[in-house]
Write an enzyme that holds these catalytic residues in place. Structure first.
Site, PDB file in Angstrom:
ATOM      1  N   ASP A  67       0.795  -1.227   0.000  1.00 59.77           N
ATOM      2  CA  ASP A  67       0.000   0.000   0.000  1.00 59.77           C
ATOM      3  C   ASP A  67       0.830   1.281   0.000  1.00 59.77           C
ATOM      4  O   ASP A  67       0.325   2.333   0.353  1.00 59.77           O
ATOM      5  CB  ASP A  67      -0.941  -0.016   1.214  1.00 59.77           C
ATOM      6  CG  ASP A  67      -2.071   0.998   1.101  1.00 59.77           C
ATOM      7  OD1 ASP A  67      -2.506   1.274  -0.027  1.00 59.77           O
ATOM      8  OD2 ASP A  67      -2.516   1.527   2.136  1.00 59.77           O
ATOM      9  N   CYS A 101     -21.169 -11.270  -4.997  1.00 61.70           N
ATOM     10  CA  CYS A 101     -22.025 -10.247  -4.398  1.00 61.70           C
ATOM     11  C   CYS A 101     -23.502 -10.454  -4.759  1.00 61.70           C
ATOM     12  O   CYS A 101     -24.397 -10.092  -3.985  1.00 61.70           O
ATOM     13  CB  CYS A 101     -21.595  -8.853  -4.856  1.00 61.70           C
ATOM     14  SG  CYS A 101     -20.059  -8.258  -4.105  1.00 61.70           S
ATOM     15  N   CYS A 124     -27.028  -8.326  -3.805  1.00 64.27           N
ATOM     16  CA  CYS A 124     -26.869  -7.606  -2.537  1.00 64.27           C
ATOM     17  C   CYS A 124     -26.304  -6.205  -2.773  1.00 64.27           C
ATOM     18  O   CYS A 124     -25.404  -6.008  -3.584  1.00 64.27           O
ATOM     19  CB  CYS A 124     -25.944  -8.390  -1.610  1.00 64.27           C
ATOM     20  SG  CYS A 124     -25.622  -7.571  -0.027  1.00 64.27           S
ATOM     21  N   CYS A 126     -19.346   0.393   5.186  1.00 65.84           N
ATOM     22  CA  CYS A 126     -19.568  -0.475   4.029  1.00 65.84           C
ATOM     23  C   CYS A 126     -18.933  -1.842   4.242  1.00 65.84           C
ATOM     24  O   CYS A 126     -19.462  -2.866   3.794  1.00 65.84           O
ATOM     25  CB  CYS A 126     -19.075   0.178   2.742  1.00 65.84           C
ATOM     26  SG  CYS A 126     -17.283   0.441   2.641  1.00 65.84           S
TER      27      CYS A 126
END
Length: 377
Positions: free
Chosen positions: A133, A187, A190, A243
């Site tokens: 990262d 997913c 959803c 989220c």
């Protein structure tokens, strides 16, 4: 050592170092990444994060970053919390800090262990480079290509075994290692993650407008937080887990086992009043070895004051008033806004005038004027 044996050795070493998932893919396995990044940049969804555009060609094509690389080892470490992080939102006089920042900085925890794994590759005659990262590497698409998980509608990685709670790292190597199959999107229909966003930061599934994201606003964004998003921030002072926490796949997650990533007691919902009183030295002491330290005390104080303004607790007005003469204009402005949400505007003005030490403070007075106009309306 055969490629198969070398991979098995790498997986074994990584597991012993605390990594929960180890998969392999090729540097050319994410051909869709470049166009997706280009679209996000063209739409301005990166906000002020200019570094995303500066090395876009490397991000979109890992082979361009290091042409000699033949394999990408993608590793993941579980950091799932011991409770639903949304519980912290139920106490508005206390701060909500993103789960990933409540323990030691994951960059420091993971990078050293990646280097140990990479050292084994180098010892086998395969040079390697590690990334976590902090370089132009798109870890999430690579992790999806390697089968670690898939990028969900919230754009974060989702795992069938660990839900949304995985830190990612990547090792580029010249070794030709056997690859793993990519993950499939699960997913379905959803949209729990999209509906959970407090600032409506998803213009469409699988697309994030960082300019509206609480994590971006409280971490990356400098200057005053746009007024339209302040109420939605609530008591979130560093990042947002909404989220992630809303994902149904989290039912399979289990608490992370790396102690350095575990939440410190002092960072589990600390009182806003105490955080507002921190000077630079106090801020650095409290957040030593934490990712929170990277935003600096002024940006942190701004976030705390926004949370105080959202608390609905007039008893916190004095904590905000104490920052009216802060050395930072951004902090002073946030203090005025917080006070305007807790006490009458006339009281805010009186507190400000009593503490003001500067001849001109247009930014702060502008905040007060807007508060007065709102009251009059």
């Amino acid at each position: 050592m055969t490629p198969e044996a070398l991979k098995a050795d790498i997986v074994r070493r990584a597991a012993a170092l605390g990594f929960d998932v180890v998969r392999v893919t090729r540097p050319d396995a994410i051909p869709q990444a470049a166009s997706r990044l280009a679209r996000a940049l063209a739409d301005g969804h990166h906000g002020t994060m200019g570094w995303l555009a500066e090395r876009a060609e490397w991000r979109g094509d890992p082979q361009a970053l290091w042409p000699e690389a033949r394999s990408v080892v993608t590793l993941a470490m579980n950091y799932a919390p011991d409770r639903d992080p949304r519980v912290a939102l139920q106490t508005p006089d206390r701060a909500a800090i993103s789960v990933y920042a409540q323990g030691d900085d994951y960059h420091e925890v993971i990078k050293g262990r990646l280097k140990q794994v990479a050292g084994a590759l180098a010892a086998a005659g395969a040079p390697a480079k590690v990334f976590v990262d902090t370089a132009p590497v798109m870890e999430k698409p690579l992790a999806e290509a390697a089968g670690v998980g898939w990028q969900g509608k919230h754009t974060n990685l989702v795992s069938r075994d660990f839900g949304s709670w995985l830190f990612l790292g990547a090792i580029f190597t010249t070794a030709e290692l056997p690859v793993d199959p990519p993950a499939e999107d699960a997913c379905g229909s959803c949209r729990a993650c999209l509906d959970a966003c407090p600032t409506d930061a998803f213009p469409a599934p699988y697309r994030l407008d960082a300019r509206r994201c609480v994590s971006y606003l409280t971490i990356e964004h400098a200057g005053p937080i746009p007024r339209e998003f302040r109420a939605g921030i609530g008591n979130r002072i560093y990042g947002c887990d909404d989220c992630l926490a809303a994902c149904p796949w989290n039912k399979f997650a289990h608490e992370g086992r790396e102690m350095r990533l575990a939440a410190r007691e002092a960072l589990k919902s600390p009182p806003l009043e105490e955080l507002a009183a921190l000077d630079d030295a106090g801020f650095r002491a409290l957040f030593a070895k934490s990712a929170v330290k990277r935003i600096g005390r002024d940006r942190f104080a701004r976030n705390v004051l926004v949370a105080i303004g959202n608390s609905g607790r007039p008893d916190l007005a004095e904590a905000a008033a104490a920052r009216l003469d802060d050395a930072s204009a951004v902090v002073r402005g946030a203090a005025v806004w917080a006070l305007s949400r807790l006490v009458p505007a006339a009281t805010t003005r009186a507190l400000f005038e009593a503490r003001r030490t500067r001849e001109t403070d247009a930014d702060v007075l502008g905040e007060w004027d807007r508060a007065l106009d709102r009251e009059a309306a």
